[in-house]
Design a protein around this motif. Structure first.
Motif, short mmCIF file in Angstrom:
data_model
loop_
_atom_site.label_atom_id
_atom_site.label_comp_id
_atom_site.label_asym_id
_atom_site.label_seq_id
_atom_site.Cartn_x
_atom_site.Cartn_y
_atom_site.Cartn_z
N VAL A 289 0.84 -1.11 -0.11
CA VAL A 289 -0.05 -0.10 -0.06
C VAL A 289 1.05 1.22 0.20
CG1 VAL A 289 -1.64 1.29 1.16
CG2 VAL A 289 -2.30 -1.10 1.07
N THR A 290 1.86 1.34 1.09
CA THR A 290 2.66 2.55 1.17
C THR A 290 3.31 2.78 -0.42
OG1 THR A 290 2.80 2.39 3.42
CG2 THR A 290 4.61 3.79 2.15
N TRP B 49 2.71 2.06 -3.39
CA TRP B 49 1.34 2.19 -4.49
C TRP B 49 1.04 3.82 -4.39
CZ3 TRP B 49 -3.63 3.56 -4.86
CH2 TRP B 49 -4.12 3.29 -6.00
N LEU B 50 0.88 4.00 -2.97
CA LEU B 50 0.47 5.28 -2.63
C LEU B 50 1.57 6.54 -3.12
CD1 LEU B 50 -1.73 5.21 0.65
CD2 LEU B 50 -2.55 5.57 -1.60
N THR B 51 2.82 6.29 -2.67
CA THR B 51 3.81 7.19 -2.87
C THR B 51 4.12 7.29 -4.19
OG1 THR B 51 4.86 6.11 -0.93
CG2 THR B 51 6.12 7.37 -2.52
N GLU B 52 4.00 6.37 -5.32
CA GLU B 52 3.92 6.50 -6.50
C GLU B 52 2.91 7.57 -7.04
OE1 GLU B 52 3.76 2.96 -8.72
OE2 GLU B 52 5.45 1.90 -7.76
N ARG B 53 1.85 7.68 -6.48
CA ARG B 53 0.33 8.38 -7.14
C ARG B 53 0.50 9.77 -6.39
NH1 ARG B 53 0.50 3.42 -7.79
NH2 ARG B 53 -0.56 2.40 -9.52
N LEU B 54 1.25 9.77 -5.24
CA LEU B 54 1.35 11.19 -4.38
C LEU B 54 2.55 11.96 -4.72
CD1 LEU B 54 -0.46 10.13 -1.21
CD2 LEU B 54 -1.51 11.11 -3.14
#
Length: 58
Positions: free
Chosen positions: A50-51, A53-58
């Motif tokens: 999750v982290t 994945w989120l880091t790539e998008r934020l």
């Protein structure tokens, strides 16, 4: 998902990504979603993704 993040990350995309790793599927609205799966043993590893994945998008 908070309103300020919905433009960058959709809750349904996030839960679906995790659910696929545990043999399930998920979806929902951009701000709220739910998912399920059958491979409980795979859940800890799926949550670890999750982290990044989120880091790539934020």
């Amino acid at each position: 998902m908070t309103k300020d993040l919905v433009g960058k990350v959709k809750a349904g995309d996030l839960v679906n990504m995790v659910a696929q790793q545990v043999g399930g599927k998920g979806g929902g609205r951009p701000d709220m979603a739910q998912a399920g799966g059958t491979d409980v043993a795979a859940l800890p590893a799926a949550l670890e993704t999750v982290t990044p994945w989120l880091t790539e998008r934020l």
